[in-house]
Design a protein around this motif. Structure first.
Motif, PDB file in Angstrom:
ATOM      1  N   ILE A  79      32.162  87.508 144.167  1.00 28.92           N
ATOM      2  CA  ILE A  79      31.546  86.898 145.405  1.00 28.92           C
ATOM      3  C   ILE A  79      30.483  87.790 145.667  1.00 28.92           C
ATOM      4  CG2 ILE A  79      32.164  86.189 147.851  1.00 28.92           C
ATOM      5  CD1 ILE A  79      35.033  85.853 146.969  1.00 28.92           C
ATOM      6  N   ALA A  80      29.190  86.961 146.369  1.00 30.94           N
ATOM      7  CA  ALA A  80      28.139  87.781 146.677  1.00 30.94           C
ATOM      8  C   ALA A  80      28.166  88.220 147.994  1.00 30.94           C
ATOM      9  CB  ALA A  80      26.984  86.928 146.357  1.00 30.94           C
ATOM     10  N   ASN A  81      29.001  89.068 148.378  1.00 27.87           N
ATOM     11  CA  ASN A  81      29.243  89.935 149.709  1.00 27.87           C
ATOM     12  C   ASN A  81      28.466  91.062 149.581  1.00 27.87           C
ATOM     13  OD1 ASN A  81      30.856  87.781 150.633  1.00 27.87           O
ATOM     14  ND2 ASN A  81      32.477  89.185 151.048  1.00 27.87           N
ATOM     15  N   LEU A  82      27.266  91.518 150.131  1.00 34.14           N
ATOM     16  CA  LEU A  82      26.455  92.763 149.868  1.00 34.14           C
ATOM     17  C   LEU A  82      26.036  92.967 151.365  1.00 34.14           C
ATOM     18  CD1 LEU A  82      23.998  91.275 147.228  1.00 34.14           C
ATOM     19  CD2 LEU A  82      26.216  92.406 146.822  1.00 34.14           C
ATOM     20  N   THR A  83      25.974  94.558 151.341  1.00 35.94           N
ATOM     21  CA  THR A  83      25.590  95.226 152.553  1.00 35.94           C
ATOM     22  C   THR A  83      24.184  95.986 151.991  1.00 35.94           C
ATOM     23  OG1 THR A  83      27.806  95.342 153.475  1.00 35.94           O
ATOM     24  CG2 THR A  83      26.162  97.070 154.119  1.00 35.94           C
ATOM     25  N   ILE A  84      23.093  95.696 152.668  1.00 34.79           N
ATOM     26  CA  ILE A  84      22.009  96.162 152.177  1.00 34.79           C
ATOM     27  C   ILE A  84      21.465  97.271 153.295  1.00 34.79           C
ATOM     28  CG2 ILE A  84      19.469  95.911 151.410  1.00 34.79           C
ATOM     29  CD1 ILE A  84      20.523  93.246 150.568  1.00 34.79           C
ATOM     30  N   VAL A  85      21.181  98.439 152.990  1.00 35.48           N
ATOM     31  CA  VAL A  85      20.937  99.566 153.662  1.00 35.48           C
ATOM     32  C   VAL A  85      19.515 100.402 153.505  1.00 35.48           C
ATOM     33  CG1 VAL A  85      21.791 101.812 154.799  1.00 35.48           C
ATOM     34  CG2 VAL A  85      23.528  99.921 154.187  1.00 35.48           C
ATOM     35  N   ARG A  86      18.778 100.662 154.569  1.00 35.35           N
ATOM     36  CA  ARG A  86      17.699 101.445 154.388  1.00 35.35           C
ATOM     37  C   ARG A  86      18.228 102.981 154.367  1.00 35.35           C
ATOM     38  NH1 ARG A  86      12.627 100.772 153.817  1.00 35.35           N
ATOM     39  NH2 ARG A  86      12.914  98.507 154.439  1.00 35.35           N
ATOM     40  N   GLY A  87      18.070 103.741 153.227  1.00 31.99           N
ATOM     41  CA  GLY A  87      18.844 105.037 153.419  1.00 31.99           C
ATOM     42  C   GLY A  87      20.176 104.991 152.574  1.00 31.99           C
ATOM     43  N   ASP A  88      20.770 106.170 152.874  1.00 37.06           N
ATOM     44  CA  ASP A  88      22.136 106.485 152.364  1.00 37.06           C
ATOM     45  C   ASP A  88      23.086 105.907 153.302  1.00 37.06           C
ATOM     46  OD1 ASP A  88      24.794 108.266 152.261  1.00 37.06           O
ATOM     47  OD2 ASP A  88      24.078 108.065 150.115  1.00 37.06           O
ATOM     48  N   ILE A  89      24.254 105.051 153.112  1.00 39.61           N
ATOM     49  CA  ILE A  89      25.332 104.705 154.055  1.00 39.61           C
ATOM     50  C   ILE A  89      25.668 105.508 154.825  1.00 39.61           C
ATOM     51  CG2 ILE A  89      27.131 104.525 152.603  1.00 39.61           C
ATOM     52  CD1 ILE A  89      27.611 101.627 153.672  1.00 39.61           C
ATOM     53  N   PHE A  90      25.978 106.886 154.407  1.00 36.45           N
ATOM     54  CA  PHE A  90      26.719 107.789 155.337  1.00 36.45           C
ATOM     55  C   PHE A  90      25.821 108.748 156.017  1.00 36.45           C
ATOM     56  CE2 PHE A  90      29.811 107.013 151.966  1.00 36.45           C
ATOM     57  CZ  PHE A  90      30.683 106.171 152.541  1.00 36.45           C
TER      58      PHE A  90
ATOM     59  N   VAL B  83      22.848  91.804 155.320  1.00 39.31           N
ATOM     60  CA  VAL B  83      24.232  91.323 154.905  1.00 39.31           C
ATOM     61  C   VAL B  83      24.230  90.187 154.403  1.00 39.31           C
ATOM     62  CG1 VAL B  83      26.518  91.162 155.680  1.00 39.31           C
ATOM     63  CG2 VAL B  83      25.111  93.130 156.749  1.00 39.31           C
ATOM     64  N   PHE B  84      24.817  90.033 153.284  1.00 43.44           N
ATOM     65  CA  PHE B  84      25.103  88.750 152.577  1.00 43.44           C
ATOM     66  C   PHE B  84      26.648  88.438 152.653  1.00 43.44           C
ATOM     67  CE2 PHE B  84      20.786  89.058 150.966  1.00 43.44           C
ATOM     68  CZ  PHE B  84      20.477  87.903 150.816  1.00 43.44           C
ATOM     69  N   ILE B  85      27.188  87.301 152.814  1.00 42.10           N
ATOM     70  CA  ILE B  85      28.467  86.851 152.880  1.00 42.10           C
ATOM     71  C   ILE B  85      28.531  85.588 152.249  1.00 42.10           C
ATOM     72  CG2 ILE B  85      30.594  86.289 154.224  1.00 42.10           C
ATOM     73  CD1 ILE B  85      29.569  88.144 156.682  1.00 42.10           C
ATOM     74  N   ASP B  86      29.517  85.641 151.130  1.00 43.44           N
ATOM     75  CA  ASP B  86      29.609  84.194 150.250  1.00 43.44           C
ATOM     76  C   ASP B  86      28.179  83.757 149.850  1.00 43.44           C
ATOM     77  OD1 ASP B  86      31.927  83.559 149.948  1.00 43.44           O
ATOM     78  OD2 ASP B  86      32.572  82.939 151.805  1.00 43.44           O
ATOM     79  N   GLY B  87      27.091  84.732 149.427  1.00 45.59           N
ATOM     80  CA  GLY B  87      25.770  84.396 148.899  1.00 45.59           C
ATOM     81  C   GLY B  87      24.677  84.180 149.956  1.00 45.59           C
ATOM     82  N   ARG B  88      25.045  83.915 151.488  1.00 45.76           N
ATOM     83  CA  ARG B  88      24.164  83.865 152.247  1.00 45.76           C
ATOM     84  C   ARG B  88      23.950  84.785 153.280  1.00 45.76           C
ATOM     85  NH1 ARG B  88      23.348  78.079 152.638  1.00 45.76           N
ATOM     86  NH2 ARG B  88      24.397  76.875 151.443  1.00 45.76           N
ATOM     87  N   PRO B  89      22.428  85.060 153.654  1.00 44.66           N
ATOM     88  CA  PRO B  89      22.275  85.949 154.677  1.00 44.66           C
ATOM     89  C   PRO B  89      22.612  85.765 155.863  1.00 44.66           C
ATOM     90  CG  PRO B  89      20.290  84.744 154.127  1.00 44.66           C
ATOM     91  CD  PRO B  89      21.295  83.984 153.150  1.00 44.66           C
ATOM     92  N   VAL B  90      23.266  86.540 156.657  1.00 39.17           N
ATOM     93  CA  VAL B  90      23.688  86.422 158.040  1.00 39.17           C
ATOM     94  C   VAL B  90      22.841  87.027 159.032  1.00 39.17           C
ATOM     95  CG1 VAL B  90      26.188  86.036 157.113  1.00 39.17           C
ATOM     96  CG2 VAL B  90      25.193  88.237 158.155  1.00 39.17           C
ATOM     97  N   ASP B  91      22.586  86.562 160.417  1.00 38.69           N
ATOM     98  CA  ASP B  91      21.825  87.246 161.358  1.00 38.69           C
ATOM     99  C   ASP B  91      22.509  88.406 161.855  1.00 38.69           C
ATOM    100  OD1 ASP B  91      19.894  85.122 161.108  1.00 38.69           O
ATOM    101  OD2 ASP B  91      20.986  83.977 162.841  1.00 38.69           O
ATOM    102  N   LEU B  92      21.743  89.377 162.105  1.00 35.40           N
ATOM    103  CA  LEU B  92      22.437  90.689 162.438  1.00 35.40           C
ATOM    104  C   LEU B  92      22.160  91.094 163.853  1.00 35.40           C
ATOM    105  CD1 LEU B  92      21.942  93.109 159.421  1.00 35.40           C
ATOM    106  CD2 LEU B  92      23.915  91.780 160.026  1.00 35.40           C
TER     107      LEU B  92
END
Length: 556
Positions: free
Chosen positions: A412-423, A432-441
């Motif tokens: 399933i295309a659940n993705l979190t895209i970050v500028r920089g290292d997540i920590f 953020v992609f959930i079920d292959g679709r971008p969601v508004d943040l």
């Protein structure tokens, strides 16, 4: 037989078709096979090596290609990932997201009796149950989920795409569902249901069982009843003719997969003593336990490893709860040690090879979910282990690692895209992609949790003798409470604490009276900075307490 004039129906049929066509078109758009490509990004797959510069391609909700040279389809919507890092969607391992808090159930009588007999506001009721609210294991989270709302958006804003969600409270709390945090219907959100049975050890307010001893008695009795129910069903199935049909019981029926080991049991326990009791109960009935909260789970790391018990470790770390007032007593050394130890627990569990995942634990600032995960990496936990606890580790515990938790083709295309290292505290979630679709943040930091209990309280407790002066330190985590009690009744940690949005609280504590230590159950109501309620101790007449808040925790 009268003749039917088809011409008279022609206009309405044409009009209906014209009106329906936009709806059909919209539905087709909503279910289209959108294709996206994130290019030139750093890709942390978790399930395999890190790709320093590569592409991730999404089609129809699934990852269809990932790699340094993964081809980009001509029809893909391209996101330039230069300077970005792509992670698997983060998983919050224990929540009540999407489940509204139910209204109180009125008592059939009024006045004073109603105040004693009213059902707890957070006790969800199953229809036609043989058990009282709070002891109904047949309740399913999937039947309660409501899509949308601020709480889901708050979690998505920090990169969480998936969460385990369970009913809010009770002893047999009910059965959880793993959901994606986007979708117009519960069916679109649910990834797997049920996932686990959830058990709490907080006594019921104004109903049996109203003490910790009663809680364990009720749990054992229902498990024993379920064993007998299973045997009666087996005997009847073998010889239906001439046998009396066993009466169906949805509550006991719901416990059969638990007794058979097909469904794990999430047990809410923070203190070392609570965790030991939970594990002992699981061993007695050969259950498959999972510890949730686990504040002091590091103290039992060896036993957890030996018995192969996973932990859903809370990232709601203890904070200072006594105000900086001249008259305020310093915090006990035990409380100071607890704050220091909390970020170290994950590293100790990892070193002991205990499986664990991270849960938000009712954080009042959801941004602390990632911040506190980062603190574990500063206190002995490797970054790759921290990331795994937020992704693939959680998916493995919940039995969905074949579809979630890592960036692999077919998942399933659940993705979190970050500028920089997540920590890195300076990093920022960009997509953020959930079920292959971008969601508004939305740039939202605080969850809607109403903190009614956190602070430093001074109580007067009456147990039939002279009033006893007690100091109470409370820390609220969503619907749960933890803290400590010190004064004339001893200096102890609280257990099994809970709180509702309306200010109803309950907890247990071992208190010392006349030189003897016994378990006491406190339940009451907070109104502003005032608290009052009752104390129940087995073998003694009920007592009461009243008090006021001296200071509250400082918000960051």
């Amino acid at each position: 037989m009268p003749r039917v004039c088809l011409r008279s129906f022609a206009a309405p049929i044409v009009l209906l078709a014209v009106l329906a066509s936009p709806l059909i078109f919209t539905h087709a758009q909503r279910n289209g096979t959108d294709t996206y490509a994130i290019t030139n990004a750093r890709i942390v797959t978790v399930g395999g090596p890190v790709i320093d510069r590569g592409n991730v391609v999404i089609r129809d909700g699934l990852i269809v290609a990932v790699g340094a040279n993964a081809p980009v389809p001509a029809d893909a919507r391209v996101i330039d990932g230069s300077g970005l890092t792509v992670y698997p969607g983060l998983i919050d391992a224990n929540t009540s997201l999407g489940i509204p808090e139910p209204a109180p159930t009125p008592s059939p009588t009024g006045g004073f009796l109603a105040s004693l007999q009213a059902r707890p506001a957070t006790a969800t009721t199953a229809p036609n149950s043989t058990q009282v609210p709070g002891l109904q294991p047949e309740i399913l989270a999937e039947d309660l989920i409501k899509p949308g709302g601020d709480a889901l958006e708050y979690e998505r804003s920090v990169g969480v795409t998936t969460a385990l969600t369970a009913p809010r409270s009770g002893i047999w709390i009910g059965q959880s569902a793993l959901i994606n945090l986007a979708g117009e219907t519960p069916q679109q959100m649910i990834v797997r249901s049920p996932v686990a049975m959830h058990v709490g050890f907080t006594p019921l307010r104004g109903a049996y069982p109203g003490s910790l001893m009663g809680v364990f008695a009720a749990l054992r009795q229902m498990l024993l009843d379920a064993q007998r129910y299973r045997e009666a069903q087996r005997i009847y199935d073998q010889s239906t003719r001439g046998s009396r049909r066993p009466a169906p019981d949805r509550s006991l029926e719901a416990l059969l997969p638990v007794l058979d080991g097909r469904v794990p049991v999430v047990m809410y326990a923070d203190r070392e003593r609570e965790i030991e009791r939970a594990l002992d109960l699981a061993n007695e009935f050969k259950l498959k336990p999972i510890i949730a909260g686990g504040l002091e789970s590091a103290n039992l790391a060896e036993r957890l490893r030996r018995e192969n018990v996973p932990v859903l470790l809370s990232l709601n770390f203890p904070k200072r709860t006594t105000g900086a007032l001249p008259e305020a007593d310093p915090e006990p050394l035990r409380v100071l040690r607890e704050r220091v130890a909390a970020p170290k627990a994950a590293g100790i569990l990892a070193a002991a090879k205990v499986r664990f995942a991270f849960e938000s634990g009712g954080l009042s600032l959801i941004s602390d979910f990632i911040t506190n995960a980062g603190k574990t990496t500063e206190n002995g936990l490797a970054k790759e282990d921290a990331l795994r606890a937020l992704t693939l580790g959680a998916a493995e515990i919940f039995g969905v690692s074949d579809r979630l938790g890592s960036i692999e083709t077919g998942k399933i295309a659940n993705l979190t895209i970050v500028r920089g290292d997540i920590f890195d505290r300076r990093s920022r979630v960009t997509h953020v992609f959930i079920d292959g679709r971008p969601v508004d943040l939305r740039p939202i930091l605080a969850t809607p949790t109403r903190d009614v209990a956190t602070g430093y309280w001074q109580l007067s407790v009456n147990l039939g003798q002279a009033d006893q002066a007690v100091e109470l330190t409370l820390h609220q985590e969503g619907d749960r409470l933890r803290g400590s009690l010190q004064g004339a009744l001893g200096s102890v940690d609280l257990a099994n604490g809970s709180v509702t949005a309306g200010g109803e609280i309950s907890f247990t504590a071992p208190v010392t009276i006349d030189g003897q230590t016994t378990e006491a159950s406190f339940s009451g109501t907070i109104t502003g900075n005032e608290m009052k309620g009752t104390v129940n101790i087995t073998g003694r007449a009920p007592g009461s307490f009243i008090g006021r808040r001296i200071s509250s925790v400082a918000r960051r």
